[in-house]
Write a protein that holds these residues in place. Structure first.
Motif, PDB file in Angstrom:
ATOM      1  N   LEU A  68     -45.749  44.307 -29.124  1.00 37.45           N
ATOM      2  CA  LEU A  68     -44.619  43.414 -29.401  1.00 37.45           C
ATOM      3  C   LEU A  68     -43.384  44.267 -29.240  1.00 37.45           C
ATOM      4  O   LEU A  68     -42.376  43.688 -28.665  1.00 37.45           O
ATOM      5  CB  LEU A  68     -45.036  42.532 -30.314  1.00 37.45           C
ATOM      6  CG  LEU A  68     -46.027  41.579 -30.240  1.00 37.45           C
ATOM      7  CD1 LEU A  68     -46.231  40.534 -31.548  1.00 37.45           C
ATOM      8  CD2 LEU A  68     -45.995  40.451 -28.927  1.00 37.45           C
ATOM      9  N   ASN A  69     -43.167  45.201 -30.106  1.00 36.83           N
ATOM     10  CA  ASN A  69     -41.813  45.872 -30.300  1.00 36.83           C
ATOM     11  C   ASN A  69     -41.448  46.405 -28.945  1.00 36.83           C
ATOM     12  O   ASN A  69     -40.252  46.537 -28.652  1.00 36.83           O
ATOM     13  CB  ASN A  69     -41.802  46.834 -31.255  1.00 36.83           C
ATOM     14  CG  ASN A  69     -42.043  46.241 -32.683  1.00 36.83           C
ATOM     15  OD1 ASN A  69     -41.606  45.326 -33.052  1.00 36.83           O
ATOM     16  ND2 ASN A  69     -42.443  47.141 -33.649  1.00 36.83           N
ATOM     17  N   TYR A  70     -42.468  46.833 -28.186  1.00 38.84           N
ATOM     18  CA  TYR A  70     -42.217  47.563 -27.106  1.00 38.84           C
ATOM     19  C   TYR A  70     -41.627  46.467 -25.925  1.00 38.84           C
ATOM     20  O   TYR A  70     -40.573  46.686 -25.455  1.00 38.84           O
ATOM     21  CB  TYR A  70     -43.465  48.320 -26.442  1.00 38.84           C
ATOM     22  CG  TYR A  70     -43.196  48.736 -25.034  1.00 38.84           C
ATOM     23  CD1 TYR A  70     -42.472  49.990 -24.714  1.00 38.84           C
ATOM     24  CD2 TYR A  70     -43.492  48.069 -23.734  1.00 38.84           C
ATOM     25  CE1 TYR A  70     -42.409  50.657 -23.676  1.00 38.84           C
ATOM     26  CE2 TYR A  70     -43.307  48.389 -22.257  1.00 38.84           C
ATOM     27  CZ  TYR A  70     -42.758  49.813 -22.383  1.00 38.84           C
ATOM     28  OH  TYR A  70     -42.258  50.361 -21.326  1.00 38.84           O
ATOM     29  N   PHE A  71     -42.155  45.273 -25.797  1.00 41.50           N
ATOM     30  CA  PHE A  71     -41.621  44.063 -24.956  1.00 41.50           C
ATOM     31  C   PHE A  71     -40.709  43.698 -25.475  1.00 41.50           C
ATOM     32  O   PHE A  71     -39.774  43.246 -24.674  1.00 41.50           O
ATOM     33  CB  PHE A  71     -42.880  43.340 -24.591  1.00 41.50           C
ATOM     34  CG  PHE A  71     -44.039  43.826 -23.776  1.00 41.50           C
ATOM     35  CD1 PHE A  71     -43.821  44.106 -22.390  1.00 41.50           C
ATOM     36  CD2 PHE A  71     -44.998  44.148 -24.061  1.00 41.50           C
ATOM     37  CE1 PHE A  71     -44.687  44.672 -21.684  1.00 41.50           C
ATOM     38  CE2 PHE A  71     -46.131  44.445 -23.521  1.00 41.50           C
ATOM     39  CZ  PHE A  71     -45.894  44.813 -21.853  1.00 41.50           C
ATOM     40  N   GLN A  72     -40.293  43.637 -26.699  1.00 37.80           N
ATOM     41  CA  GLN A  72     -38.929  43.069 -27.242  1.00 37.80           C
ATOM     42  C   GLN A  72     -37.793  43.820 -26.878  1.00 37.80           C
ATOM     43  O   GLN A  72     -36.627  43.374 -26.676  1.00 37.80           O
ATOM     44  CB  GLN A  72     -38.922  43.124 -28.833  1.00 37.80           C
ATOM     45  CG  GLN A  72     -38.808  41.768 -29.354  1.00 37.80           C
ATOM     46  CD  GLN A  72     -39.169  41.662 -30.910  1.00 37.80           C
ATOM     47  OE1 GLN A  72     -39.434  42.710 -31.616  1.00 37.80           O
ATOM     48  NE2 GLN A  72     -38.917  40.614 -31.536  1.00 37.80           N
ATOM     49  N   SER A  73     -37.864  45.268 -26.834  1.00 37.09           N
ATOM     50  CA  SER A  73     -36.755  46.078 -26.762  1.00 37.09           C
ATOM     51  C   SER A  73     -37.046  46.435 -25.121  1.00 37.09           C
ATOM     52  O   SER A  73     -36.175  47.390 -24.404  1.00 37.09           O
ATOM     53  CB  SER A  73     -37.143  47.570 -27.378  1.00 37.09           C
ATOM     54  OG  SER A  73     -38.072  48.245 -27.015  1.00 37.09           O
ATOM     55  N   ASN A  74     -37.913  45.957 -24.249  1.00 37.00           N
ATOM     56  CA  ASN A  74     -37.928  45.881 -22.825  1.00 37.00           C
ATOM     57  C   ASN A  74     -38.214  47.171 -22.341  1.00 37.00           C
ATOM     58  O   ASN A  74     -37.962  47.748 -21.307  1.00 37.00           O
ATOM     59  CB  ASN A  74     -36.746  45.300 -22.100  1.00 37.00           C
ATOM     60  CG  ASN A  74     -36.627  44.051 -22.170  1.00 37.00           C
ATOM     61  OD1 ASN A  74     -37.461  43.224 -22.221  1.00 37.00           O
ATOM     62  ND2 ASN A  74     -35.574  43.537 -22.293  1.00 37.00           N
ATOM     63  N   GLY A  75     -38.876  48.154 -23.298  1.00 38.05           N
ATOM     64  CA  GLY A  75     -39.401  49.539 -22.904  1.00 38.05           C
ATOM     65  C   GLY A  75     -37.961  50.477 -22.764  1.00 38.05           C
ATOM     66  O   GLY A  75     -38.017  51.651 -22.397  1.00 38.05           O
ATOM     67  N   LYS A  76     -36.870  49.831 -23.077  1.00 34.83           N
ATOM     68  CA  LYS A  76     -35.825  50.831 -22.893  1.00 34.83           C
ATOM     69  C   LYS A  76     -35.113  51.179 -24.398  1.00 34.83           C
ATOM     70  O   LYS A  76     -36.098  51.442 -25.167  1.00 34.83           O
ATOM     71  CB  LYS A  76     -34.605  49.736 -22.484  1.00 34.83           C
ATOM     72  CG  LYS A  76     -35.058  49.372 -21.075  1.00 34.83           C
ATOM     73  CD  LYS A  76     -33.754  48.176 -20.634  1.00 34.83           C
ATOM     74  CE  LYS A  76     -34.221  47.746 -19.357  1.00 34.83           C
ATOM     75  NZ  LYS A  76     -33.488  46.774 -18.840  1.00 34.83           N
ATOM     76  N   ASN A  77     -33.955  51.583 -24.332  1.00 44.47           N
ATOM     77  CA  ASN A  77     -33.358  52.064 -25.593  1.00 44.47           C
ATOM     78  C   ASN A  77     -33.638  53.418 -26.228  1.00 44.47           C
ATOM     79  O   ASN A  77     -32.730  54.221 -26.454  1.00 44.47           O
ATOM     80  CB  ASN A  77     -33.586  51.200 -27.017  1.00 44.47           C
ATOM     81  CG  ASN A  77     -33.169  49.833 -26.997  1.00 44.47           C
ATOM     82  OD1 ASN A  77     -32.512  49.390 -26.004  1.00 44.47           O
ATOM     83  ND2 ASN A  77     -33.736  48.714 -27.732  1.00 44.47           N
ATOM     84  N   ASN A  78     -34.744  54.099 -25.407  1.00 40.94           N
ATOM     85  CA  ASN A  78     -35.043  55.249 -25.720  1.00 40.94           C
ATOM     86  C   ASN A  78     -35.933  55.937 -24.468  1.00 40.94           C
ATOM     87  O   ASN A  78     -37.080  55.189 -24.355  1.00 40.94           O
ATOM     88  CB  ASN A  78     -35.728  55.489 -27.054  1.00 40.94           C
ATOM     89  CG  ASN A  78     -36.130  56.908 -27.567  1.00 40.94           C
ATOM     90  OD1 ASN A  78     -36.015  57.778 -26.802  1.00 40.94           O
ATOM     91  ND2 ASN A  78     -36.596  56.967 -28.937  1.00 40.94           N
ATOM     92  N   LEU A  79     -35.749  57.037 -23.913  1.00 39.94           N
ATOM     93  CA  LEU A  79     -36.572  57.620 -22.936  1.00 39.94           C
ATOM     94  C   LEU A  79     -38.019  57.659 -23.449  1.00 39.94           C
ATOM     95  O   LEU A  79     -38.676  57.886 -22.826  1.00 39.94           O
ATOM     96  CB  LEU A  79     -35.850  58.626 -22.255  1.00 39.94           C
ATOM     97  CG  LEU A  79     -36.435  59.465 -21.219  1.00 39.94           C
ATOM     98  CD1 LEU A  79     -36.477  58.482 -19.988  1.00 39.94           C
ATOM     99  CD2 LEU A  79     -35.574  60.773 -20.752  1.00 39.94           C
ATOM    100  N   PHE A  80     -38.145  58.056 -24.793  1.00 37.81           N
ATOM    101  CA  PHE A  80     -39.390  58.728 -25.493  1.00 37.81           C
ATOM    102  C   PHE A  80     -39.909  57.604 -26.003  1.00 37.81           C
ATOM    103  O   PHE A  80     -40.502  57.521 -27.110  1.00 37.81           O
ATOM    104  CB  PHE A  80     -39.147  60.088 -26.291  1.00 37.81           C
ATOM    105  CG  PHE A  80     -38.604  60.916 -25.223  1.00 37.81           C
ATOM    106  CD1 PHE A  80     -39.427  61.829 -24.497  1.00 37.81           C
ATOM    107  CD2 PHE A  80     -37.271  61.329 -25.286  1.00 37.81           C
ATOM    108  CE1 PHE A  80     -38.995  62.752 -24.025  1.00 37.81           C
ATOM    109  CE2 PHE A  80     -36.786  62.535 -24.977  1.00 37.81           C
ATOM    110  CZ  PHE A  80     -37.760  63.058 -23.856  1.00 37.81           C
TER     111      PHE A  80
END
Length: 180
Positions: free
Chosen positions: A57-69
């Motif tokens: 859920l955290n991944y999809f909340q941030s759209n997988g962005k914000n951090n390359l890693f």
């Protein structure tokens, strides 16, 4: 010096309480071994699944962005899979638990042997009893580690024996704190 003596005594009493809890867990393992192991496996599996869902859920909340890693999606999927496997294969947990408990007993026995050798410097005979108890604990710990196929009841019995030996050793230690 009085502070150190009180600290050592308090540490000994805390260790006795821990050993009593360990003995109670051993009694429970003897009384209901399969049920307890399944419950533990289900709880740990559920925790892994919940953590996995939160990571996904955290991944999809941030759209997988914000951090390359950002590997939260991967961590979430792997955590959920581990949780499902733990629930489906609850019997494996008893083997893993036996190894962990055995390693803890071996570790604890080495610490106790070291303490016994330190008591030797006091010039009393008490260190011999502590060393013998530590050797018995070490052998019991090795038995738990290398006999992976043993029944959970045996783990419970060894936990109780370990707790009794640990309590005896701690009482000896507390009674000799003044001499250290």
């Amino acid at each position: 010096m009085e502070y150190l003596k009180n600290l050592l005594k308090k540490s000994g009493w805390v260790s006795i309480v821990e050993s009593l809890i360990f003995a109670i867990l051993g009694i429970i393992l003897i009384w209901k071994p399969n049920g307890i192991m399944n419950i533990i496996s289900y709880i740990i599996g559920a925790i892994f699944i919940v953590v996995g869902v939160i990571k996904i859920l955290n991944y999809f909340q941030s759209n997988g962005k914000n951090n390359l890693f950002n590997y939260e999606l991967l961590y979430g999927i792997m955590s959920a899979i581990v949780g499902i496997v733990m629930i489906v294969h609850a019997d494996i947990l008893s083997t893993i638990l036996g190894i962990i408990i055995g390693m803890w007993i071996v570790y604890s026995s080495i610490i106790r042997a070291t303490s016994a050798l330190k008591l030797k410097a006091v010039n009393g005979n008490v260190w011999i009893y502590s060393l013998v108890l530590a050797i018995i604990m070490f052998i019991g710990g090795l038995y738990v580690i290398f006999d992976v196929g043993m029944l959970v009841q045996t783990i419970g019995i060894i936990m109780i024996i370990y707790a009794i030996i640990d309590i005896i050793e701690n009482v000896i230690f507390i009674n000799n704190v003044k001499k250290i």
